[in-house]
Design a protein around this motif. Structure first.
Motif, PDB file in Angstrom:
ATOM      1  N   PHE A 225      -1.013   6.346  -6.834  1.00  0.00           N
ATOM      2  CA  PHE A 225      -2.360   6.142  -7.361  1.00  0.00           C
ATOM      3  C   PHE A 225      -3.392   6.059  -6.244  1.00  0.00           C
ATOM      4  O   PHE A 225      -4.578   5.869  -6.505  1.00  0.00           O
ATOM      5  N   THR A 226      -2.931   6.198  -5.008  1.00  0.00           N
ATOM      6  CA  THR A 226      -3.786   5.947  -3.843  1.00  0.00           C
ATOM      7  C   THR A 226      -4.120   7.217  -3.077  1.00  0.00           C
ATOM      8  O   THR A 226      -5.247   7.413  -2.647  1.00  0.00           O
ATOM      9  N   ALA A 227      -3.125   8.095  -2.896  1.00  0.00           N
ATOM     10  CA  ALA A 227      -3.341   9.345  -2.156  1.00  0.00           C
ATOM     11  C   ALA A 227      -2.502  10.446  -2.788  1.00  0.00           C
ATOM     12  O   ALA A 227      -1.296  10.267  -3.000  1.00  0.00           O
ATOM     13  N   SER A 228      -3.127  11.579  -3.087  1.00  0.00           N
ATOM     14  CA  SER A 228      -2.435  12.663  -3.786  1.00  0.00           C
ATOM     15  C   SER A 228      -1.587  13.527  -2.863  1.00  0.00           C
ATOM     16  O   SER A 228      -0.484  13.932  -3.224  1.00  0.00           O
ATOM     17  N   HIS A 229      -2.098  13.807  -1.672  1.00  0.00           N
ATOM     18  CA  HIS A 229      -1.454  14.815  -0.830  1.00  0.00           C
ATOM     19  C   HIS A 229      -1.169  14.305   0.578  1.00  0.00           C
ATOM     20  O   HIS A 229      -1.103  15.083   1.522  1.00  0.00           O
ATOM     21  N   ALA A 230      -0.996  13.007   0.718  1.00  0.00           N
ATOM     22  CA  ALA A 230      -0.733  12.446   2.044  1.00  0.00           C
ATOM     23  C   ALA A 230       0.038  11.144   1.886  1.00  0.00           C
ATOM     24  O   ALA A 230       0.120  10.588   0.793  1.00  0.00           O
ATOM     25  N   GLN A 231       0.631  10.702   3.002  1.00  0.00           N
ATOM     26  CA  GLN A 231       1.223   9.375   3.013  1.00  0.00           C
ATOM     27  C   GLN A 231       0.121   8.343   2.813  1.00  0.00           C
ATOM     28  O   GLN A 231      -0.840   8.287   3.578  1.00  0.00           O
ATOM     29  N   ALA A 232       0.235   7.556   1.768  1.00  0.00           N
ATOM     30  CA  ALA A 232      -0.803   6.569   1.470  1.00  0.00           C
ATOM     31  C   ALA A 232      -0.800   5.470   2.533  1.00  0.00           C
ATOM     32  O   ALA A 232       0.237   4.906   2.856  1.00  0.00           O
ATOM     33  N   GLY A 233      -1.975   5.187   3.062  1.00  0.00           N
ATOM     34  CA  GLY A 233      -2.110   4.165   4.094  1.00  0.00           C
ATOM     35  C   GLY A 233      -3.313   3.278   3.831  1.00  0.00           C
ATOM     36  O   GLY A 233      -4.039   3.445   2.836  1.00  0.00           O
ATOM     37  N   MET A 234      -3.550   2.367   4.762  1.00  0.00           N
ATOM     38  CA  MET A 234      -4.646   1.419   4.607  1.00  0.00           C
ATOM     39  C   MET A 234      -5.996   2.122   4.445  1.00  0.00           C
ATOM     40  O   MET A 234      -6.861   1.678   3.698  1.00  0.00           O
TER      41      MET A 234
END
Length: 305
Positions: A225-234
């Protein structure tokens, strides 16, 4: 800097595996030890009944029993929050605990069961979890239907109890039905659809609608729910915060981690022990007062019960 986290699934994990230690199990994102060590002020504990559960009422009651017996009764410094006054009376060394229902499947056809859960301490409820039930369609139902007649009665019951109606798992049409009917809507764990177009996230008009009814949007740490096409980070969490702030203002934003309800985590937010990292990151971008509001005060101020 103290923390109000609007959603975790520790009770579900303890129900699945009674051998896990609520105090310090290394496989849990949230433990009682972590809550005390890393700044918890109030933690919401969700009752989550999996789709495959045969007896959903029994499963929910079992998790409520875990909440009372393994959390409230074992740890005298953890206090059940049933009213806003309970929250205000918390001492510096105490942690508040709010019981919530992640879907009303456990009440079956019987609205009186909602009264039972209320008296067990539940103060927030979503109508469904992602799919359709007797009350509403969830976010992953492709037909996108709204509330049923029974669902509308359930919202009225939640209003009568001054409980939060949680919109996080609803279909878009169900969401708008709830906004029309609910006195106290809240999104315990959802992000911005504009930044990450997942059905569980909220669109701009939805975010504004929650805020217009004095509800809070709990930014969540679910990678999908945070990032569609990348490793979700801060940085992605900050992007959602910035975007949502631009729509609803600084009084309508908080955090709902979904810890222990997720298998993957946002980089840098692998468990409750990483909250201080979030605090320090926020303080580099916002004032101390704003940071305090996002982390704790906004949700506390919005308590309707």
């Amino acid at each position: 800097m103290r923390i109000f986290d609007a959603h975790c699934d520790l009770l579900y994990q303890l129900w699945k595996d009674p051998e896990k230690s609520e105090w310090n199990d290394l496989n849990l994102h949230v433990t009682i030890e972590k809550l005390f060590r890393f700044g918890a002020k109030i933690q919401c504990f969700a009752i989550f009944v999996p789709v495959e559960a045969v007896n959903k009422k029994e499963c929910a009651i079992a998790q409520a029993a875990i909440f009372h017996e393994r959390i409230l009764e074992r740890y005298e410094k953890i206090r059940l929050i049933k009213t806003k006054q309970d929250a205000a009376r918390l001492k510096e060394d105490e942690i508040g605990a709010i019981l919530t229902l992640e879907g009303l499947e456990p009440i079956g056809h019987d609205l009186q069961m909602l009264s039972v859960f209320y008296h067990l301490g539940v103060r927030a409820a979503g109508l469904t979890w992602n799919f359709a039930n007797l009350l509403a369609d969830g976010a992953l139902e492709t037909r996108n239907a709204g509330l049923t007649f029974f669902g509308r009665h359930a919202v009225s019951k939640l209003n009568a109890y001054n409980m939060w109606t949680d919109v996080s798992h609803l279909s878009e049409r169900s969401f708008w039905d709830v906004i029309e009917l609910a006195d106290y809507p809240v999104a315990s764990h959802s992000n911005s659809y504009a930044l990450c177009p997942h059905p569980r996230n909220l669109k701009e008009d939805q975010l504004k609608a929650v805020a217009d009814k004095k509800g809070i949007i709990g930014i969540t740490f679910v990678p999908q729910f945070t990032a569609s096409h990348a490793q979700a980070g801060m940085k992605h969490i900050l992007n959602h915060l910035d975007y949502i702030l631009g729509i609803v203002g600084e009084d309508a934003v908080g955090f709902g981690s979904d810890f222990d309800g997720i298998d993957e985590t946002v980089e840098g937010l692998e468990g409750y022990e990483q909250y201080p990292y979030l605090v320090n990151t926020l303080l580099r971008h916002y004032s101390e007062r704003q940071t305090e509001k996002f982390l704790c005060l906004n949700f506390i101020n919005a308590i309707p019960f």
